[in-house]
Design a protein around this motif. Structure first.
Motif, short mmCIF file in Angstrom:
data_model
loop_
_atom_site.label_atom_id
_atom_site.label_comp_id
_atom_site.label_asym_id
_atom_site.label_seq_id
_atom_site.Cartn_x
_atom_site.Cartn_y
_atom_site.Cartn_z
N ILE A 214 0.85 -1.22 -0.04
CA ILE A 214 0.13 0.02 0.07
C ILE A 214 0.99 1.25 -0.18
O ILE A 214 0.51 2.15 -0.81
CB ILE A 214 -1.17 -0.04 1.28
N ALA A 215 1.81 1.30 0.91
CA ALA A 215 2.58 2.24 0.99
C ALA A 215 3.60 2.36 -0.54
O ALA A 215 3.61 3.80 -0.96
CB ALA A 215 3.97 2.28 2.14
N VAL A 308 0.19 -3.50 19.12
CA VAL A 308 0.23 -2.09 19.28
C VAL A 308 1.06 -1.23 18.06
O VAL A 308 0.46 -0.27 17.33
CB VAL A 308 0.75 -1.49 20.71
N SER A 309 2.01 -1.86 17.68
CA SER A 309 3.01 -1.40 16.63
C SER A 309 1.98 -1.60 15.22
O SER A 309 2.23 -0.71 14.56
CB SER A 309 4.14 -2.30 16.32
N THR A 314 -0.79 1.48 11.05
CA THR A 314 -2.02 1.49 10.23
C THR A 314 -2.74 2.74 10.43
O THR A 314 -3.04 3.21 9.28
CB THR A 314 -3.10 0.44 10.58
N HIS A 315 -2.52 3.42 11.60
CA HIS A 315 -2.88 4.79 11.67
C HIS A 315 -2.33 5.85 10.78
O HIS A 315 -2.68 6.80 10.03
CB HIS A 315 -2.87 5.11 13.08
N GLU A 316 -0.94 5.67 10.65
CA GLU A 316 -0.34 6.53 9.87
C GLU A 316 -0.54 6.23 8.29
O GLU A 316 -0.78 7.30 7.55
CB GLU A 316 1.34 6.12 10.01
N GLY A 322 -5.65 9.26 3.36
CA GLY A 322 -6.83 10.35 3.59
C GLY A 322 -6.37 11.61 2.90
O GLY A 322 -7.04 12.32 2.26
N GLU A 323 -5.03 12.07 3.03
CA GLU A 323 -4.47 13.08 2.48
C GLU A 323 -4.44 12.97 0.83
O GLU A 323 -4.81 13.91 0.11
CB GLU A 323 -3.20 13.32 3.06
#
Length: 370
Positions: A214-215, A308-309, A314-316, A322-323
Motif C-alpha cells: 500500500i505504501a 500496538v505496532s 496502520t493509523h499512519e 486520507g490526504e
C-alpha cells in the motif's frame, strides 16, 4: 524486488482472478430497525467474515455490486461481472429476487459459481444445488469461511462442473447425481488455541507485506503528480489558456491509473486479512487476559507489543491515504481523466477505514494488558 538480467523477454504475469459477489445488498442508509438496514448488516457480516477472508487466502479481490467503481449503468455493470468474471460467489440467504435472477444468468455460462446460504433461509428452487450452508454463529462462520476456501481452491485448480442449464445449452451429457452432504452440528476440526496463535503470527507477516505494498502504491501516485509538476506550473502561468492543462491532466491520469488500481486491490486484500485475523486475535487477548500479570512476560508481551505496532503503523497509513484522497477529489473536479484513479483511491480508503474499528479495539486491549 531484485532485478536479474535475463537473455530474453520477461515472462508475463498471470492475470488476476476476477470474482463477483452476488448478494442482497440492502440499504445502509435505511432507518434503524428497518428490513433494508437489517439485510445490509446481515449480508455485510457474511461478506466480511466469510467471503472476504476466504478470497484473500487465495489472493482474490472480490467485488460486490456496491463496490463497483466504474461509472455507467449499474445493471449493465452487474451483468458484465456475472457473465464475465472468473468466479461468482452467491449468497442465497433469504431468496432475494435480484440474487436469484443473477444466479440464473450465471448458471447459463457454465463458469464457476459457488453458492452459500444460511440454514433455514435457502430458497426452495435452489435447495438441491450443492451449497455451503452456515449458521450465524462464531464457529459457524469460521467453518463457512474454511469451506469457501476449499471451494475456491477447487474452482481455481480442479475445474468446475457446469450446472444443468449450461449442460443443456451446450449439449453436454447429464451429470452424475451426488449424494447430499450430511449436516455437521459441531465442528470437530475447529482451530485450537495454538492454531489461533500461529495464525495470528502468519497473518501479521502477511499484513505487514500488504501494508508495504500500500505504501509503495501511494508513493508511486505521489511521484506521478510530482513528475508532471513542471507541466502544471507552466499551464498555470498568467495568460496561458485553460486548454493548456488538458495534456497534463491526461498524462497524470495515465500515470496514476495502474498504481491507483493496485492500491485499491491491496487495500481490499488488507481488509480481508484483517477480518481473518480478528477471531484469532480476540482469542489471544482472552487467553492473555486470563493470565496473572507476572506470567505475561515473553511471548504474550511480545504479541501485545506487535498489536500496538500494527495499530500505530496502520493509523499512519490511513492518515496518508486520507490526504491522497482529498488531493484526488480536488484534481478529479478539474478533469475527467482523473476520475477513474480517483474512484480507485476512494475505494481503497473506504476498505482500510472500515477496518480501523478492529485495529483501534486491538490497540485498546493490547495497551490495557501490557
Amino acid at each position: 524486488m531484485s532485478i536479474v538480467a535475463v537473455a530474453g523477454p520477461e515472462p508475463e504475469e498471470a492475470p488476476m482472478t476476477t470474482c463477483f459477489v452476488i448478494a442482497p445488498i440492502g440499504n445502509e442508509h435505511a432507518p434503524d430497525g428497518s428490513p433494508e438496514l437489517l439485510a445490509f448488516e446481515e449480508n455485510l457480516e457474511i461478506y466480511e467474515k466469510v467471503i472476504l477472508p476466504a478470497c484473500a487466502r487465495h489472493g482474490i479481490v472480490p467485488v460486490r455490486a456496491d463496490g463497483i467503481a466504474d461509472s455507467g449503468e449499474i445493471t449493465e455493470q452487474i451483468c458484465r461481472h456475472v457473465l464475465q468474471d472468473d468466479i461468482v460467489i452467491a449468497d442465497l440467504t433469504g431468496g432475494n429476487a435480484n440474487v436469484t435472477y443473477e444466479i440464473g444468468i450465471r448458471h447459463l455460462t457454465g463458469k464457476p459459481i459457488i453458492h452459500i446460504g444460511e440454514h433455514g433461509q435457502l430458497p426452495f428452487d435452489l435447495s438441491l444445488v450443492r451449497t455451503i450452508m452456515f449458521k450465524r454463529s462464531r464457529n459457524g462462520l469460521v467453518k463457512a469461511r474454511r469451506d469457501l476456501e476449499s471451494a475456491l481452491e477447487g474452482a481455481l485448480h480442479n475445474g468446475f462442473e457446469p450446472l444443468t442449464p449450461a449442460r443443456i445449452l451446450f449439449g453436454l451429457p447429464a451429470a452424475v447425481p451426488l449424494p447430499a452432504a450430511e449436516a455437521e452440528p459441531d465442528d470437530p476440526e475447529a482451530p485450537g488455541l495454538i492454531d489461533r496463535f500461529a495464525r495470528v503470527e502468519e497473518q501479521m507477516v502477511a499484513m505487514v507485506e500488504t501494508t508495504e505494498a500500500i505504501a509503495g502504491f501511494m508513493t508511486a501516485i505521489t511521484e506521478s503528480a510530482l513528475q508532471i509538476g513542471p507541466v502544471m506550473e507552466r499551464a498555470s502561468q498568467p495568460g496561458v489558456p485553460m486548454s493548456a492543462w488538458l495534456p497534463a491532466m491526461t498524462e497524470l491520469g495515465k500515470a496514476m491509473a495502474e498504481p491507483a488500481t493496485g492500491l485499491r486491490e491491496a487495500c481490499t486484500r488488507f481488509a480481508g486479512q484483517m477480518v481473518e485475523m480478528d477471531a484469532a486475535a480476540q482469542t489471544a487477548f482472552d487467553v492473555i487476559a486470563a493470565m496473572p500479570p507476572e506470567q505475561r512476560t515473553g511471548s504474550p508481551t511480545g504479541f501485545l507489543e506487535q498489536m500496538v505496532s500494527i495499530a500505530e503503523s496502520t493509523h499512519e497509513v490511513v492518515g496518508v491515504l486520507g490526504e491522497v484522497e482529498v488531493g484526488m477529489r480536488w484534481l478529479a473536479k478539474m478533469s475527467r481523466e482523473l476520475r477513474a484513479p480517483g474512484r480507485d483511491i476512494s475505494a481503497a480508503v473506504k476498505q482500510v477505514s472500515g477496518a480501523m474499528a478492529r485495529i483501534a479495539d486491538w490497540e485498546r486491549q493490547a495497551r490495557a494488558l501490557i
